[in-house]
Design a protein around this motif. Sequence first.
Motif: not given
Length: 434
Positions: A74, A228, A295
């Motif tokens: 990220m 997200c 992620v």
Amino acid sequence: MFSLEESATPLGHEMRKYFSFAPGYRNLNHGSFGTFPMAIRQKADELRTQCEERPCAFLKYQYDVLLEESRAAMAAFLNVPVSTIVFVMNATTGVNTVLRNLDWCDSDEIIQLDVIYGACGKSTEYVCESNNDHVRTREVCVHYPVEDDHLVSAFRDAIHASRRAGRTPRIAIFDTVCSNPGIRLPFEALTALCRAEGVLSLIDAAHGVGHVALDLAALDPDFLVSNCHKWLFTPRGCAVFYVPHRNQAMMRSTLPTSNGFVPRSARDPTSDDPTDFVRNFAFVGTFDNIPFLTVPAAIAWRHHVCGGESRIRAYCTNLAREGGRRVAEILGTTVLDNATHTHTDCCLVNVRLPIQAGYSVRLTWKGEPATPTDWMQKTLIEDYHTFLPVFPFQDEWWVRLSGQIYLEMSDFEWAGHTLVELCRRFQDALSNVD
């Protein structure tokens, strides 16, 4: 991780095969809760299986390693140091973390827009109440559509008015793309304004990561939180919380306070170690934190299968903009947009509905009391196998639609004709009210 067949898939209806939608369901409201591909669900399931096979070993040791990988992915995605990135459950949690950690003074004011997200508006009300109303909010009210320069000017005027009233404009909260109506705001200019005026900037980027371009090194906000699970394709709930090094000492506690909290009496006053901030947010009690670990897979899937962020953004933004125009044409109404089209420079679009009344009338839906909004939304679910946010705004009815990689223009045309029928049925229901 992903097959060559997946990497060759064009954007549009061919993408539906990677998602779990029921047959015939049209997901025209991606913006509210998001959804994620089956490949990411499989990754989450694999992680949950590992956790349940050896719960203590996974949560005490393996989880930390995987969390570091997610934070690093990220951080690279947002172009900031990994030491400035942590995860929280959702954007509202991040906003509350900031607001409840600040040491408020009696003259402080919170500058906010009149289109602030509902829960965030309630959060600022709570801050005022918990400080015996010595802390206040100052709302920036404009009529939409509005040009960016005018909105920024109104924001500046609010900051100056606060000071003229003997108050201290302590922090300003604003969105990247607000919720209802779903329009893009000039968050870059508002951030720069706050910096120039010495006001802390808190960006509610619930519609941010995976939706609009975010280079946080260039943007340089004081605080930013972004879901997200809305647009990046992770499971719910997962949000990135960005705090630059200069402000990390302000974020004393997570919500709830975690085992990583370091009391002031135990801190080294000469230390400015960012790992204190990271450790604080690493494990905030027991909840489903598996989404945090997906992620890297979500970012990889978007790159490998969809062709990357620029391609996704261009497709979804263009589809929302052109699709919204087509829906408005079918309805004989208009899109909520300004002359420079910055409002629609995002993946959401708002179309006015051709109905003028019934904002507060009580209807019945299957024998139960229903607000007009619930009546229309439940009818869409039950009879048309879709969901669209319908809401009153500025004394008119609006509907919000989302552009996404699994949708095409035909979905918007279908939505337009469906809304024509829905509005007719709604007017009939109004005429039957005693």
